[in-house]
Write a protein that holds these residues in place. Structure first.
Motif, PDB file in Angstrom:
ATOM      1  N   HIS A   1      35.914  16.465  32.510  1.00  0.00           N
ATOM      2  CA  HIS A   1      34.445  16.149  31.835  1.00  0.00           C
ATOM      3  C   HIS A   1      33.911  15.074  32.655  1.00  0.00           C
ATOM      4  O   HIS A   1      32.617  14.904  32.845  1.00  0.00           O
ATOM      5  CB  HIS A   1      34.709  15.679  30.475  1.00  0.00           C
ATOM      6  N   LEU A   2      34.672  13.812  32.873  1.00  0.00           N
ATOM      7  CA  LEU A   2      33.936  12.604  33.539  1.00  0.00           C
ATOM      8  C   LEU A   2      33.447  13.136  34.918  1.00  0.00           C
ATOM      9  O   LEU A   2      32.438  12.569  35.163  1.00  0.00           O
ATOM     10  CB  LEU A   2      35.049  11.460  33.523  1.00  0.00           C
ATOM     11  N   TYR A   3      34.254  13.605  35.679  1.00  0.00           N
ATOM     12  CA  TYR A   3      33.781  14.355  36.746  1.00  0.00           C
ATOM     13  C   TYR A   3      32.437  15.034  36.844  1.00  0.00           C
ATOM     14  O   TYR A   3      31.436  14.832  37.540  1.00  0.00           O
ATOM     15  CB  TYR A   3      34.768  15.302  37.462  1.00  0.00           C
ATOM     16  N   ARG A   4      32.441  16.123  35.916  1.00  0.00           N
ATOM     17  CA  ARG A   4      31.200  16.913  35.749  1.00  0.00           C
ATOM     18  C   ARG A   4      29.981  15.885  35.346  1.00  0.00           C
ATOM     19  O   ARG A   4      28.972  16.069  35.717  1.00  0.00           O
ATOM     20  CB  ARG A   4      31.366  17.875  34.581  1.00  0.00           C
ATOM     21  N   VAL A   5      30.080  15.080  34.592  1.00  0.00           N
ATOM     22  CA  VAL A   5      29.029  14.115  34.106  1.00  0.00           C
ATOM     23  C   VAL A   5      28.713  13.401  35.492  1.00  0.00           C
ATOM     24  O   VAL A   5      27.337  13.036  35.583  1.00  0.00           O
ATOM     25  CB  VAL A   5      29.587  13.348  33.026  1.00  0.00           C
ATOM     26  N   ALA A   6      29.550  12.892  36.240  1.00  0.00           N
ATOM     27  CA  ALA A   6      29.319  12.013  37.556  1.00  0.00           C
ATOM     28  C   ALA A   6      28.331  12.881  38.351  1.00  0.00           C
ATOM     29  O   ALA A   6      27.488  12.584  38.933  1.00  0.00           O
ATOM     30  CB  ALA A   6      30.564  11.400  38.130  1.00  0.00           C
ATOM     31  N   GLU A   7      28.789  13.988  38.269  1.00  0.00           N
ATOM     32  CA  GLU A   7      28.159  14.935  39.371  1.00  0.00           C
ATOM     33  C   GLU A   7      26.970  15.484  38.954  1.00  0.00           C
ATOM     34  O   GLU A   7      25.731  15.499  39.647  1.00  0.00           O
ATOM     35  CB  GLU A   7      29.027  16.329  39.586  1.00  0.00           C
ATOM     36  N   MET A   8      26.651  15.383  37.600  1.00  0.00           N
ATOM     37  CA  MET A   8      25.401  15.913  37.062  1.00  0.00           C
ATOM     38  C   MET A   8      24.330  14.538  37.029  1.00  0.00           C
ATOM     39  O   MET A   8      23.346  14.708  37.558  1.00  0.00           O
ATOM     40  CB  MET A   8      25.617  16.197  35.393  1.00  0.00           C
ATOM     41  N   GLU A   9      24.863  13.401  36.947  1.00  0.00           N
ATOM     42  CA  GLU A   9      23.992  12.109  37.194  1.00  0.00           C
ATOM     43  C   GLU A   9      23.701  12.254  38.698  1.00  0.00           C
ATOM     44  O   GLU A   9      22.722  11.661  38.993  1.00  0.00           O
ATOM     45  CB  GLU A   9      24.777  11.122  36.704  1.00  0.00           C
ATOM     46  N   ARG A  10      24.459  12.603  39.593  1.00  0.00           N
ATOM     47  CA  ARG A  10      24.180  12.431  41.073  1.00  0.00           C
ATOM     48  C   ARG A  10      23.041  13.417  41.387  1.00  0.00           C
ATOM     49  O   ARG A  10      22.177  13.138  42.043  1.00  0.00           O
ATOM     50  CB  ARG A  10      25.511  12.778  41.748  1.00  0.00           C
ATOM     51  N   LEU A  11      23.160  14.665  40.740  1.00  0.00           N
ATOM     52  CA  LEU A  11      22.289  15.734  41.028  1.00  0.00           C
ATOM     53  C   LEU A  11      20.980  15.565  40.416  1.00  0.00           C
ATOM     54  O   LEU A  11      20.001  15.731  41.029  1.00  0.00           O
ATOM     55  CB  LEU A  11      22.676  17.106  40.567  1.00  0.00           C
ATOM     56  N   TYR A  12      21.119  14.984  39.159  1.00  0.00           N
ATOM     57  CA  TYR A  12      19.765  14.850  38.119  1.00  0.00           C
ATOM     58  C   TYR A  12      19.741  13.480  38.011  1.00  0.00           C
ATOM     59  O   TYR A  12      20.002  13.088  36.813  1.00  0.00           O
ATOM     60  CB  TYR A  12      19.633  15.926  37.192  1.00  0.00           C
TER      61      TYR A  12
END
Length: 393
Positions: A52-63
Motif C-alpha cells: 500500500h505504501l509503495y502504491r501511495v508513493a507511486e501515485m504521488e509521483r505520478l500525480y
C-alpha cells in the motif's frame, strides 16, 4: 479509530500490535505453535502495508499536487486557485458526494479563462491531509470559508455545487451571505430526501462500505472485489464512460486518490448524514427553512424529469403505483431549494439528462455558469442557449 486508520502507515501499527500479541503469548505459554500464527499474520499484514505504501508513493509521483496548501483546524487542505482576479466573482466549485476538487476540474479549466476559479479538496480527499473527525456538512461549510480566507480569495463569491456538494455550497451561503454573489445548486441533495424518503440500499452502502474500504486498503486489498460487488446496470456503465470522457485525466487522478484510507474514512464519517438518524441529528445545522437565504440570487440547475431514477434498485423493485409515488416525491423534494430564497431561478438541464447532467452536457453547464457569473443569465434565453451548445457524446 477513524483518525488512526486515515494514516497510510496505520497498517504497520496493526502488524506490530499483532506481533506483540504473539510475543506476549509465547512468553506466557512458551509454545511456539501458539505464537507462530500471530507472527505469520503480522508478516502478511506488514507485506500488505508495504504494498500500500509503495502504491501511495507511486501515485504521488505520478500525480503531484497542482495547487497550494493551507492549514485549517489542524488539517492540511489543498487548494487550486487559478484565473484572473478581475471585477467578476471568485467561483468556488464542489462536486457530488464527498468528492475532491478534481471532480469539477473540467468546469474549472473552462471558467478560469475569464474568472478566478477555486477547487478545494475537502478534508481527507484528493491531496488534502487526513480529516479531523467526526465530519459534518455544517462543519465543513465553516472550514471552506476559512480555506478561502487563507488562500486569499477576494471579492464576491459564486458558490456552485453538485448533489451533496450543492448542500455544502448552500450551507456556506447561509454562513456568510454578505460574501455571496450567487448560489448555484446543481441537483443538490435535499435534506427532505434523507429524512422522509425511502430507505435506499445505495445510500446505506455509501455510509457503510467506505470504512471497510479504508481498512482493507491499508493492507493493499480491495474490499469491493473481496465482497464480490454485482455488475453495474448498463445505464450506470454508460454514465461512468461519459463521466470519464468528460473529466479526462482528472478521472484517473480522482479514482487513484479515492483509494487512500483517509478518503474512505472521511466519506464514511460524513455520509452518516445520509441516513434518517444522521440527518435528524444535524437537521437544524444543515437543513433550511423557506426564505432563510433572503434575497440571495439562487439558481436551481437540474433536470426537469427523473431520467435514470429507475436504475436505483428501490425503484426497479417497486410496484408501478409505488414507483410513480417515489418519482413524484423526488421531483417535489428537488424543487424545495427554490423556497430557500426569495430570488430564486429554475434552470432546466438539457432534455433526457440525469442527475449527473453536468458530465453528460458539460458545455451547456459551463455556458450557464459563465452567464450567471457575468450576471447575464436570463431564463427566457435558456432555450436559445441549449440550441447553441454543441451536442455531447
Amino acid at each position: 479509530m477513524h483518525a488512526l486508520l486515515s494514516n497510510d502507515w496505520a497498517g504497520l501499527v496493526f502488524a506490530a500490535a499483532v506481533l506483540a500479541m504473539g510475543g506476549l503469548l509465547w512468553l506466557i505459554v512458551r509454545r511456539w505453535w501458539v505464537a507462530a500464527p500471530f507472527g505469520l499474520l503480522a508478516l502478511v499484514m506488514a507485506i500488505g502495508s508495504g504494498v500500500h505504501l509503495y502504491r501511495v508513493a507511486e501515485m504521488e509521483r505520478l500525480y503531484p499536487a497542482p495547487g497550494t496548501f493551507v492549514e485549517v483546524d489542524g488539517q492540511r487542505i489543498h487548494v487550486l486557485a487559478e484565473g484572473p482576479q478581475n471585477e467578476g466573482p471568485t467561483i468556488v466549485l464542489f462536486g457530488g458526494g464527498h468528492a475532491p476538487g478534481t471532480s469539477m476540474r473540467f468546469i474549472h479549466d473552462a471558467l478560469k479563462q475569464d474568472y478566478r476559479s477555486v477547487l478545494i479538496d475537502r478534508p481527507g480527499m484528493g491531496w488534502s491531509g487526513p480529516a479531523t473527525f467526526p465530519l459534518s456538512t455544517a462543519g465543513e461549510a465553516k472550514q471552506m470559508w476559512d480555506v478561502l480566507d487563507k488562500a486569499g480569495a477576494k471579492g464576491p463569491v459564486m458558490l456552485a455545487g453538485h448533489s451533496f456538494g450543492g448542500l455544502l455550497a448552500a450551507n456556506m451561503a447561509r454562513l456568510r451571505p454578505e460574501r455571496v454573489q450567487s448560489l448555484v445548486v446543481m441537483d443538490a441533495t435535499p435534506p427532505d430526501v434523507i429524512l422522509y424518503g425511502p430507505r435506499l440500499d445505495e445510500l446505506s452502502a455509501l455510509s457503510s462500505d467506505p470504512w471497510w474500504n479504508g481498512f482493507f486498503r491499508l493492507f493493499g486489498l480491495d474490499y469491493q472485489k473481496l465482497k464480490g460487488e454485482p455488475e453495474l446496470p448498463p445505464a450506470y456503465q454508460e454514465l461512468e464512460r461519459k463521466i470519464a470522457a468528460t473529466m479526462g485525466e482528472a478521472d484517473a487522478i480522482q479514482k487513484a486518490y479515492s483509494t487512500r484510507p483517509r478518503a474512505q474514512l472521511a466519506a464514511h464519517s460524513i455520509f452518516r448524514e445520509l441516513t434518517p438518524q444522521g440527518m435528524a441529528a444535524v437537521g437544524y445545522e444543515t437543513g433550511f427553512f423557506e426564505g432563510e437565504l433572503g434575497n440571495m440570487p439562487l439558481y436551481l440547475f437540474a433536470p426537469q424529469n427523473s431520467v435514470g431514477i429507475n436504475d436505483v434498485s428501490t425503484f426497479r423493485n417497486a410496484e408501478e403505483r409505488e414507483a410513480m409515488r417515489l418519482q413524484r416525491f423526488y421531483a417535489v423534494a428537488r424543487e424545495r431549494y427554490l423556497d430557500y430564497s426569495e430570488n430564486s431561478v429554475r434552470i432546466v438541464a438539457p432534455e433526457n439528462s440525469s442527475h449527473n447532467f453536468l458530465y453528460e452536457h458539460p458545455q451547456f453547464t459551463i455556458d450557464v455558469l459563465r452567464q450567471i457569473a457575468a450576471g447575464t443569465y436570463a431564463p427566457e434565453e435558456q432555450a436559445t442557449a441549449e440550441l447553441a451548445s454543441p451536442a455531447q457524446p
